[in-house]
Write a protein that holds these residues in place. Sequence first.
Motif, PDB file in Angstrom:
ATOM      1  N   GLU A  98       0.832  -1.205   0.000  1.00 57.62           N
ATOM      2  CA  GLU A  98       0.000   0.000   0.000  1.00 57.62           C
ATOM      3  C   GLU A  98       0.868   1.257   0.000  1.00 57.62           C
ATOM      4  O   GLU A  98       0.585   2.219  -0.715  1.00 57.62           O
ATOM      5  CB  GLU A  98      -0.937  -0.001   1.215  1.00 57.62           C
ATOM      6  CG  GLU A  98      -2.075  -0.985   1.106  1.00 57.62           C
ATOM      7  CD  GLU A  98      -2.910  -1.065   2.389  1.00 57.62           C
ATOM      8  OE1 GLU A  98      -2.558  -0.401   3.383  1.00 57.62           O
ATOM      9  OE2 GLU A  98      -3.902  -1.821   2.385  1.00 57.62           O
ATOM     10  N   GLU A 150       2.362   1.676  -3.440  1.00 52.95           N
ATOM     11  CA  GLU A 150       1.356   2.206  -4.370  1.00 52.95           C
ATOM     12  C   GLU A 150       1.120   3.696  -4.125  1.00 52.95           C
ATOM     13  O   GLU A 150       1.032   4.490  -5.068  1.00 52.95           O
ATOM     14  CB  GLU A 150       0.050   1.426  -4.248  1.00 52.95           C
ATOM     15  CG  GLU A 150       0.126   0.029  -4.804  1.00 52.95           C
ATOM     16  CD  GLU A 150      -1.126  -0.788  -4.518  1.00 52.95           C
ATOM     17  OE1 GLU A 150      -2.123  -0.239  -3.992  1.00 52.95           O
ATOM     18  OE2 GLU A 150      -1.106  -2.002  -4.824  1.00 52.95           O
ATOM     19  N   TYR A 151       0.998   4.055  -2.840  1.00 52.11           N
ATOM     20  CA  TYR A 151       0.807   5.463  -2.484  1.00 52.11           C
ATOM     21  C   TYR A 151       1.981   6.300  -2.999  1.00 52.11           C
ATOM     22  O   TYR A 151       1.788   7.357  -3.610  1.00 52.11           O
ATOM     23  CB  TYR A 151       0.656   5.615  -0.961  1.00 52.11           C
ATOM     24  CG  TYR A 151       0.726   7.048  -0.504  1.00 52.11           C
ATOM     25  CD1 TYR A 151      -0.376   7.882  -0.638  1.00 52.11           C
ATOM     26  CD2 TYR A 151       1.893   7.566   0.050  1.00 52.11           C
ATOM     27  CE1 TYR A 151      -0.306   9.209  -0.230  1.00 52.11           C
ATOM     28  CE2 TYR A 151       1.973   8.880   0.462  1.00 52.11           C
ATOM     29  CZ  TYR A 151       0.872   9.699   0.323  1.00 52.11           C
ATOM     30  OH  TYR A 151       0.938  11.015   0.716  1.00 52.11           O
ATOM     31  N   GLU A 152       3.198   5.845  -2.757  1.00 56.67           N
ATOM     32  CA  GLU A 152       4.390   6.580  -3.175  1.00 56.67           C
ATOM     33  C   GLU A 152       4.468   6.666  -4.698  1.00 56.67           C
ATOM     34  O   GLU A 152       4.860   7.698  -5.240  1.00 56.67           O
ATOM     35  CB  GLU A 152       5.666   5.937  -2.602  1.00 56.67           C
ATOM     36  CG  GLU A 152       5.820   6.106  -1.102  1.00 56.67           C
ATOM     37  CD  GLU A 152       5.907   7.560  -0.663  1.00 56.67           C
ATOM     38  OE1 GLU A 152       6.464   8.401  -1.398  1.00 56.67           O
ATOM     39  OE2 GLU A 152       5.393   7.866   0.437  1.00 56.67           O
ATOM     40  N   GLN A 153       4.063   5.591  -5.382  1.00 59.46           N
ATOM     41  CA  GLN A 153       4.069   5.620  -6.844  1.00 59.46           C
ATOM     42  C   GLN A 153       3.071   6.650  -7.371  1.00 59.46           C
ATOM     43  O   GLN A 153       3.367   7.390  -8.302  1.00 59.46           O
ATOM     44  CB  GLN A 153       3.749   4.226  -7.414  1.00 59.46           C
ATOM     45  CG  GLN A 153       4.901   3.260  -7.291  1.00 59.46           C
ATOM     46  CD  GLN A 153       4.525   1.842  -7.714  1.00 59.46           C
ATOM     47  OE1 GLN A 153       3.349   1.513  -7.862  1.00 59.46           O
ATOM     48  NE2 GLN A 153       5.547   0.996  -7.885  1.00 59.46           N
ATOM     49  N   ARG A 154       1.883   6.695  -6.751  1.00 59.63           N
ATOM     50  CA  ARG A 154       0.884   7.700  -7.143  1.00 59.63           C
ATOM     51  C   ARG A 154       1.418   9.112  -6.872  1.00 59.63           C
ATOM     52  O   ARG A 154       1.257  10.019  -7.685  1.00 59.63           O
ATOM     53  CB  ARG A 154      -0.432   7.475  -6.393  1.00 59.63           C
ATOM     54  CG  ARG A 154      -1.243   6.301  -6.895  1.00 59.63           C
ATOM     55  CD  ARG A 154      -2.670   6.297  -6.331  1.00 59.63           C
ATOM     56  NE  ARG A 154      -2.750   6.415  -4.887  1.00 59.63           N
ATOM     57  CZ  ARG A 154      -2.737   5.402  -4.018  1.00 59.63           C
ATOM     58  NH1 ARG A 154      -2.637   4.154  -4.476  1.00 59.63           N
ATOM     59  NH2 ARG A 154      -2.819   5.603  -2.719  1.00 59.63           N
ATOM     60  N   ARG A 155       2.054   9.246  -5.720  1.00 54.52           N
ATOM     61  CA  ARG A 155       2.615  10.550  -5.330  1.00 54.52           C
ATOM     62  C   ARG A 155       3.702  10.977  -6.315  1.00 54.52           C
ATOM     63  O   ARG A 155       3.750  12.132  -6.739  1.00 54.52           O
ATOM     64  CB  ARG A 155       3.181  10.454  -3.915  1.00 54.52           C
ATOM     65  CG  ARG A 155       3.587  11.763  -3.331  1.00 54.52           C
ATOM     66  CD  ARG A 155       3.788  11.621  -1.816  1.00 54.52           C
ATOM     67  NE  ARG A 155       4.291  12.864  -1.298  1.00 54.52           N
ATOM     68  CZ  ARG A 155       5.561  13.083  -0.968  1.00 54.52           C
ATOM     69  NH1 ARG A 155       6.436  12.117  -1.067  1.00 54.52           N
ATOM     70  NH2 ARG A 155       5.945  14.252  -0.518  1.00 54.52           N
ATOM     71  N   LYS A 209       3.998  10.019  -9.445  1.00 51.76           N
ATOM     72  CA  LYS A 209       3.341  10.368 -10.706  1.00 51.76           C
ATOM     73  C   LYS A 209       2.744  11.769 -10.636  1.00 51.76           C
ATOM     74  O   LYS A 209       2.862  12.557 -11.576  1.00 51.76           O
ATOM     75  CB  LYS A 209       2.228   9.355 -11.035  1.00 51.76           C
ATOM     76  CG  LYS A 209       2.730   8.056 -11.606  1.00 51.76           C
ATOM     77  CD  LYS A 209       1.559   7.130 -11.948  1.00 51.76           C
ATOM     78  CE  LYS A 209       2.056   5.803 -12.447  1.00 51.76           C
ATOM     79  NZ  LYS A 209       0.952   4.876 -12.733  1.00 51.76           N
ATOM     80  N   MET A 210       2.090  12.074  -9.500  1.00 49.16           N
ATOM     81  CA  MET A 210       1.472  13.377  -9.322  1.00 49.16           C
ATOM     82  C   MET A 210       2.537  14.483  -9.344  1.00 49.16           C
ATOM     83  O   MET A 210       2.389  15.505 -10.028  1.00 49.16           O
ATOM     84  CB  MET A 210       0.699  13.415  -8.004  1.00 49.16           C
ATOM     85  CG  MET A 210      -0.060  14.699  -7.772  1.00 49.16           C
ATOM     86  SD  MET A 210      -0.922  14.700  -6.181  1.00 49.16           S
ATOM     87  CE  MET A 210       0.469  14.856  -5.062  1.00 49.16           C
ATOM     88  N   GLN A 254       3.878  14.950 -12.810  1.00 47.86           N
ATOM     89  CA  GLN A 254       2.928  15.698 -13.636  1.00 47.86           C
ATOM     90  C   GLN A 254       2.981  17.191 -13.295  1.00 47.86           C
ATOM     91  O   GLN A 254       2.944  18.035 -14.185  1.00 47.86           O
ATOM     92  CB  GLN A 254       1.503  15.149 -13.451  1.00 47.86           C
ATOM     93  CG  GLN A 254       0.486  15.793 -14.371  1.00 47.86           C
ATOM     94  CD  GLN A 254       0.821  15.572 -15.833  1.00 47.86           C
ATOM     95  OE1 GLN A 254       1.136  14.466 -16.250  1.00 47.86           O
ATOM     96  NE2 GLN A 254       0.769  16.631 -16.626  1.00 47.86           N
TER      97      GLN A 254
END
Length: 118
Positions: A27, A30-35, A37-38, A41
């Motif tokens: 988890e 996944e959170y760090e990967q989303r972060r 990516k954000m 961007q």
Amino acid sequence: QKNMDSVKKYDEERREMYSRTDKEIEEVKEYEQRRVKMLKQELEDKIEGLEEDKTALTSELNELREKTQLMEVKAEKLQREARQYERLKLDDVEDAKTALEAKYKATVEDLMAKMQTL
């Protein structure tokens, strides 16, 4: 038997704990990967904005250079016109001086002629 049950229970709790830990780790990943990516961007958007600003500023700079060149050309033209005007003014003064000298000479000659007749 009691000891075996304890060992089994301990093993089961341990597996559950590791399972939970693995799940939590996943988890967090996944959170760090989303972060990431954000953030990536956001950086890409900022870079794009900066590139647009750079393009606009370059365009504005080119316009200002063109205006500066036009102003320099106008200034040179005005300087030439001012020098020409000064020359014309000096020529007018010289012409007026010559005319006054001629008139003065004629008047003096006229007076001399009148004095001789007296």
